[in-house]
Design a protein around this motif. Structure first.
Motif, PDB file in Angstrom:
ATOM      1  N   LEU A 144      42.899  37.167  29.394  1.00 42.30           N
ATOM      2  CA  LEU A 144      42.799  37.920  30.513  1.00 42.30           C
ATOM      3  C   LEU A 144      41.348  37.430  31.106  1.00 42.30           C
ATOM      4  O   LEU A 144      40.903  37.296  32.201  1.00 42.30           O
ATOM      5  CB  LEU A 144      42.074  39.724  30.400  1.00 42.30           C
ATOM      6  N   LYS A 145      40.560  37.315  30.024  1.00 41.73           N
ATOM      7  CA  LYS A 145      38.811  36.899  30.487  1.00 41.73           C
ATOM      8  C   LYS A 145      38.820  35.657  30.949  1.00 41.73           C
ATOM      9  O   LYS A 145      37.980  34.817  31.752  1.00 41.73           O
ATOM     10  CB  LYS A 145      37.673  36.747  28.845  1.00 41.73           C
ATOM     11  N   LYS A 146      39.946  34.340  30.351  1.00 42.17           N
ATOM     12  CA  LYS A 146      39.655  32.944  31.255  1.00 42.17           C
ATOM     13  C   LYS A 146      40.353  33.255  32.626  1.00 42.17           C
ATOM     14  O   LYS A 146      40.014  32.552  33.715  1.00 42.17           O
ATOM     15  CB  LYS A 146      40.728  32.493  30.176  1.00 42.17           C
ATOM     16  N   HIS A 147      41.009  34.203  32.707  1.00 45.97           N
ATOM     17  CA  HIS A 147      41.628  34.142  34.027  1.00 45.97           C
ATOM     18  C   HIS A 147      40.913  35.015  35.069  1.00 45.97           C
ATOM     19  O   HIS A 147      40.508  34.379  36.012  1.00 45.97           O
ATOM     20  CB  HIS A 147      42.930  35.112  34.746  1.00 45.97           C
ATOM     21  N   TYR A 148      40.071  36.029  34.737  1.00 47.22           N
ATOM     22  CA  TYR A 148      39.342  36.303  35.186  1.00 47.22           C
ATOM     23  C   TYR A 148      37.758  35.681  35.537  1.00 47.22           C
ATOM     24  O   TYR A 148      37.712  35.777  36.547  1.00 47.22           O
ATOM     25  CB  TYR A 148      38.298  37.466  34.487  1.00 47.22           C
ATOM     26  N   GLU A 149      37.292  34.840  34.695  1.00 44.94           N
ATOM     27  CA  GLU A 149      36.175  34.231  34.818  1.00 44.94           C
ATOM     28  C   GLU A 149      36.625  33.159  35.925  1.00 44.94           C
ATOM     29  O   GLU A 149      35.949  32.982  36.993  1.00 44.94           O
ATOM     30  CB  GLU A 149      35.762  33.332  33.389  1.00 44.94           C
ATOM     31  N   ALA A 150      37.447  32.902  36.447  1.00 43.02           N
ATOM     32  CA  ALA A 150      38.232  31.619  36.737  1.00 43.02           C
ATOM     33  C   ALA A 150      38.105  32.468  38.709  1.00 43.02           C
ATOM     34  O   ALA A 150      37.335  32.073  39.518  1.00 43.02           O
ATOM     35  CB  ALA A 150      39.587  31.364  36.736  1.00 43.02           C
ATOM     36  N   ALA A 151      38.956  33.371  38.439  1.00 44.79           N
ATOM     37  CA  ALA A 151      38.714  34.439  40.090  1.00 44.79           C
ATOM     38  C   ALA A 151      37.673  35.082  40.225  1.00 44.79           C
ATOM     39  O   ALA A 151      37.175  34.484  41.222  1.00 44.79           O
ATOM     40  CB  ALA A 151      40.067  35.500  39.571  1.00 44.79           C
ATOM     41  N   ARG A 152      37.025  35.179  38.963  1.00 48.80           N
ATOM     42  CA  ARG A 152      35.203  35.618  39.566  1.00 48.80           C
ATOM     43  C   ARG A 152      34.859  34.587  39.820  1.00 48.80           C
ATOM     44  O   ARG A 152      34.042  34.773  40.779  1.00 48.80           O
ATOM     45  CB  ARG A 152      34.386  36.515  38.054  1.00 48.80           C
ATOM     46  N   LYS A 153      34.757  33.291  39.485  1.00 45.76           N
ATOM     47  CA  LYS A 153      33.843  32.462  39.880  1.00 45.76           C
ATOM     48  C   LYS A 153      33.840  32.171  41.583  1.00 45.76           C
ATOM     49  O   LYS A 153      33.105  31.624  42.137  1.00 45.76           O
ATOM     50  CB  LYS A 153      34.229  30.587  39.082  1.00 45.76           C
ATOM     51  N   ASP A 154      35.253  31.849  42.349  1.00 42.65           N
ATOM     52  CA  ASP A 154      34.655  31.592  43.616  1.00 42.65           C
ATOM     53  C   ASP A 154      35.246  32.858  44.280  1.00 42.65           C
ATOM     54  O   ASP A 154      35.097  32.910  45.790  1.00 42.65           O
ATOM     55  CB  ASP A 154      36.827  31.250  43.776  1.00 42.65           C
ATOM     56  N   ASN A 155      34.840  34.677  43.771  1.00 40.42           N
ATOM     57  CA  ASN A 155      35.141  35.325  44.362  1.00 40.42           C
ATOM     58  C   ASN A 155      34.211  36.945  43.851  1.00 40.42           C
ATOM     59  O   ASN A 155      34.779  37.220  43.187  1.00 40.42           O
ATOM     60  CB  ASN A 155      36.154  36.794  44.491  1.00 40.42           C
ATOM     61  N   PRO A 156      32.438  35.872  43.666  1.00 40.68           N
ATOM     62  CA  PRO A 156      31.657  36.820  42.395  1.00 40.68           C
ATOM     63  C   PRO A 156      31.757  38.593  43.076  1.00 40.68           C
ATOM     64  O   PRO A 156      31.427  39.185  42.399  1.00 40.68           O
ATOM     65  CB  PRO A 156      30.328  35.804  42.909  1.00 40.68           C
TER      66      PRO A 156
END
Length: 339
Positions: free
Chosen positions: A241-253
């Protein structure tokens, strides 16, 4: 007072005492085991105390309080998790007071450590529908591992399942033909059958095909597993979860909170059902809550629900507008001049 070996009594606690307590669920036993694993690592790495040399004399109120504070201050655990760790110590010392009665005073001092008050509203983290979409877009659907990760995240959200319920899923728990459902085993071994969407069915079929699995396989076949073909752990799913969450959050903080946990997807599903005007009774049954009061927390925590309730009440109380358009324009001009 003799300096009894801590490890000896910890072994007796897990191997003899806990199995005799029929009201201890498998998840509770795992949580207690994790507590003492973390505690022993703390003793080794922070205090330079070797686990094999620890005695009951050293495991006292001060040490336990210091450990609990370390969990919050250094490891950034939530108050809720801190309280769960404390519950494990209370259980162990309840066992100890009958096993080694000469340590009764020490046991009572540990019982005096109180759980900290937790605000369900403040502790609750949930994602918007847009954030969920971005999160589910993060895994690479062209890779086998990406298909697995997407299947895990999708099931966590679509079913509102607890992370342990996803971990324990067997191949036979899936029904992908219409009406598509997943059977979850919740707290107290309570079974609930949850409908899943057509999109979730498609994602699960793609995942099963990639891994050459079948939802008609043996009841012992785990749906999600690691490289060793053993079912995933809590830490494993949290990592995914955290791996994909961090990827998604990087582009949409702006869409995402500062931290995430698998339980946030369960909270998110509950919130979205509530916003869709689904009755709390149905949400309670969907989530597998024992009491409606647990489910009501979502209504209290959601500002949009509060706003709608206030607007609905106001319509029945506040007088209707009686200003004409000319009077409104005149009033606006006056406000511009004096404010």
């Amino acid at each position: 007072m003799n300096d009894y070996n801590f490890g000896k009594y910890l072994s007796i606690y897990f191997l003899r005492y806990i199995p005799s307590k029929m009201d201890y669920s498998e998840n509770t036993v795992k949580a207690y085991r994790d507590t003492f694993t973390i505690f022993l690592r703390y003793c080794t790495e922070v205090l330079n105390l070797k686990p094999e040399k620890l005695t009951l004399k050293e495991i006292n109120k001060d040490l336990i309080e210091t450990f609990l504070n370390w969990l919050i201050d250094e490891k950034r655990y939530s108050v809720r998790t801190r309280n769960q760790r404390l519950a494990a110590f209370h259980s162990y010392f309840r066992f100890l007071q009958t096993e080694v009665p000469e340590y009764l005073d020490v046991c009572n001092s540990v019982f005096s450590i109180k759980a900290k008050k937790v605000s369900n509203i403040e502790q609750m983290t949930y994602l918007s529908i847009d954030a969920i979409r971005k999160l589910l877009d993060a895994p690479n659907r062209k890779t086998i591992r990406g298909k697995r990760d997407l299947a895990i995240l999708t099931l966590l959200y679509d079913t509102g399942a607890r992370v342990q319920e996803i971990i324990d899923l067997k191949a036979s728990d899936l029904r992908l033909s219409s009406p598509a459902t997943v059977t979850l085993i919740g707290k107290g071994q309570k079974v609930r059958v949850i409908p899943i969407t057509a999109q979730t069915v498609a994602i699960m079929e793609s995942y099963l095909d990639s891994y050459q699995l079948s939802n008609e396989k043996s009841v012992t076949t785990p749906i999600f597993f690691n490289k060793q073909h053993k079912k995933l752990s809590r830490a494993g799913i949290t990592y995914i979860l955290k791996k994909h969450y961090e990827a998604a959050r990087k582009d949409n903080p702006d869409l995402f909170p500062s931290k995430i946990s698998p339980h946030a997807l369960r909270h998110s599903k509950a919130m979205h059902l509530l916003e869709a005007n689904v009755n709390l009774i149905y949400i309670r049954d969907f989530l597998g809550h024992a009491s409606i009061s647990t489910t009501e927390v979502y209504a209290k925590a959601n500002p949009e629900i509060k706003r709608k309730a206030i607007e609905t009440a106001s319509k029945n109380i506040l007088p209707e507008e009686v200003l004409s358009e000319d009077k409104k324009e005149s009033l606006l001009n006056w406000l511009k001049e004096f404010i």
